[in-house]
Design an enzyme around this catalytic site. Structure first.
Site, PDB file in Angstrom:
ATOM      1  N   HIS A 113     -11.004   6.137  -7.937  1.00 59.41           N
ATOM      2  CA  HIS A 113     -11.934   6.253  -7.815  1.00 59.41           C
ATOM      3  C   HIS A 113     -13.055   6.199  -6.318  1.00 59.41           C
ATOM      4  CE1 HIS A 113     -12.199   2.641 -11.179  1.00 59.41           C
ATOM      5  NE2 HIS A 113     -13.116   3.740 -11.733  1.00 59.41           N
ATOM      6  N   ASP A 150       0.817  -1.396   0.001  1.00 60.56           N
ATOM      7  CA  ASP A 150       0.558   0.308  -0.029  1.00 60.56           C
ATOM      8  C   ASP A 150       1.144   0.938   0.390  1.00 60.56           C
ATOM      9  OD1 ASP A 150      -2.129   1.603   0.028  1.00 60.56           O
ATOM     10  OD2 ASP A 150      -2.094   2.097   2.389  1.00 60.56           O
ATOM     11  N   ARG A 151       0.032   2.581  -0.175  1.00 53.62           N
ATOM     12  CA  ARG A 151       1.351   3.603  -0.390  1.00 53.62           C
ATOM     13  C   ARG A 151       1.144   4.540   1.108  1.00 53.62           C
ATOM     14  NH1 ARG A 151       0.455   9.029  -4.484  1.00 53.62           N
ATOM     15  NH2 ARG A 151      -0.726   9.375  -1.974  1.00 53.62           N
ATOM     16  N   ASP A 152       0.134   5.239   1.067  1.00 51.89           N
ATOM     17  CA  ASP A 152       0.236   6.279   2.626  1.00 51.89           C
ATOM     18  C   ASP A 152       0.110   5.495   3.548  1.00 51.89           C
ATOM     19  OD1 ASP A 152      -0.393   8.071   0.411  1.00 51.89           O
ATOM     20  OD2 ASP A 152      -2.088   7.827   0.520  1.00 51.89           O
ATOM     21  N   LYS A 185      -9.600  -1.458  -3.252  1.00 52.75           N
ATOM     22  CA  LYS A 185      -9.248  -2.209  -1.732  1.00 52.75           C
ATOM     23  C   LYS A 185     -10.723  -2.022  -0.543  1.00 52.75           C
ATOM     24  CE  LYS A 185      -5.064  -0.616  -1.335  1.00 52.75           C
ATOM     25  NZ  LYS A 185      -3.929   0.085  -0.527  1.00 52.75           N
ATOM     26  N   THR A 226      -2.848   1.456  -4.558  1.00 56.56           N
ATOM     27  CA  THR A 226      -3.399   2.003  -3.817  1.00 56.56           C
ATOM     28  C   THR A 226      -4.150   3.020  -4.246  1.00 56.56           C
ATOM     29  OG1 THR A 226      -2.729   4.362  -2.954  1.00 56.56           O
ATOM     30  CG2 THR A 226      -1.404   3.559  -5.321  1.00 56.56           C
ATOM     31  N   GLN A 249      -6.524   5.670  -4.267  1.00 53.94           N
ATOM     32  CA  GLN A 249      -6.581   7.158  -4.581  1.00 53.94           C
ATOM     33  C   GLN A 249      -7.703   8.121  -4.866  1.00 53.94           C
ATOM     34  OE1 GLN A 249      -3.914   8.729  -3.346  1.00 53.94           O
ATOM     35  NE2 GLN A 249      -2.950   7.044  -2.980  1.00 53.94           N
TER      36      GLN A 249
END
Length: 175
Positions: free
Chosen positions: A95, A8-10, A105, A54, A56
């Protein structure tokens, strides 16, 4: 078949909701969490691929354009490369939350699609995230789940940060 780590990013790779940055809407708002480049570099030695997966929703909600998001990801990949760490591909769901799309996710479409594209054995791969939606997406795709934070009952392992998780992932994958 190949093995991969899906990140995952953040909250896993970069700061979010900290004193320095609330949300990452521009490359200048992107700050790596401690030891992230080192952790990814370690994982690169043992895994065929490292991916970023991720959500977004800021794109769908109108807080940033998709071109801005792509610039952020290009910046992240470039900065990691300077440290000798490689991200092979970044995929994202643009989305809105609750839009019902298949790619957001906890749905597993982004992971499954990467698995098919790169011939990944998902059962020998790992999803690392800081929310239950990350762990659920990984489990639905067939990966092991590694949670960064205090606890997650669905996760196979829990660690405070990516560098600690990387050591366990490598040990588990090579056992």
């Amino acid at each position: 078949m190949k093995k991969a780590v899906f990140l995952d990013r953040d909250g896993v790779i970069n700061e979010v909701l900290t004193d320095r940055v609330k949300f990452v809407n521009k490359p200048k708002d992107f700050y790596f969490l401690p030891h992230v480049p080192k952790a990814i570099k370690k994982l690169n030695k043992y895994f065929d691929y490292i991916f970023v997966v991720t959500n977004q929703g800021g794109v769908g909600l109108g807080f940033m354009k998709e071109t801005q998001l792509q610039k952020i990801h290009e910046h992240m990949v470039k900065e990691l490369k300077k440290e000798g760490a490689t991200i092979h591909e970044v995929v994202y769901c643009p989305h809105k939350p609750k839009s019902g799309c298949a790619c957001r996710k906890p749905n597993s479409k982004l992971i499954v699609d990467l698995g098919e594209k790169y011939n990944i054995d998902l059962a020998k791969s790992y999803m690392v995230g800081d929310t239950d939606t990350d762990i659920i997406a990984g489990k639905r795709a067939g990966t092991k789940g590694v949670f960064l934070g205090a606890k997650d009952p669905l996760a196979d392992a829990v660690f405070p940060d990516l560098i600690s998780a990387a050591d366990w992932i490598i040990k588990d994958a090579t056992a």
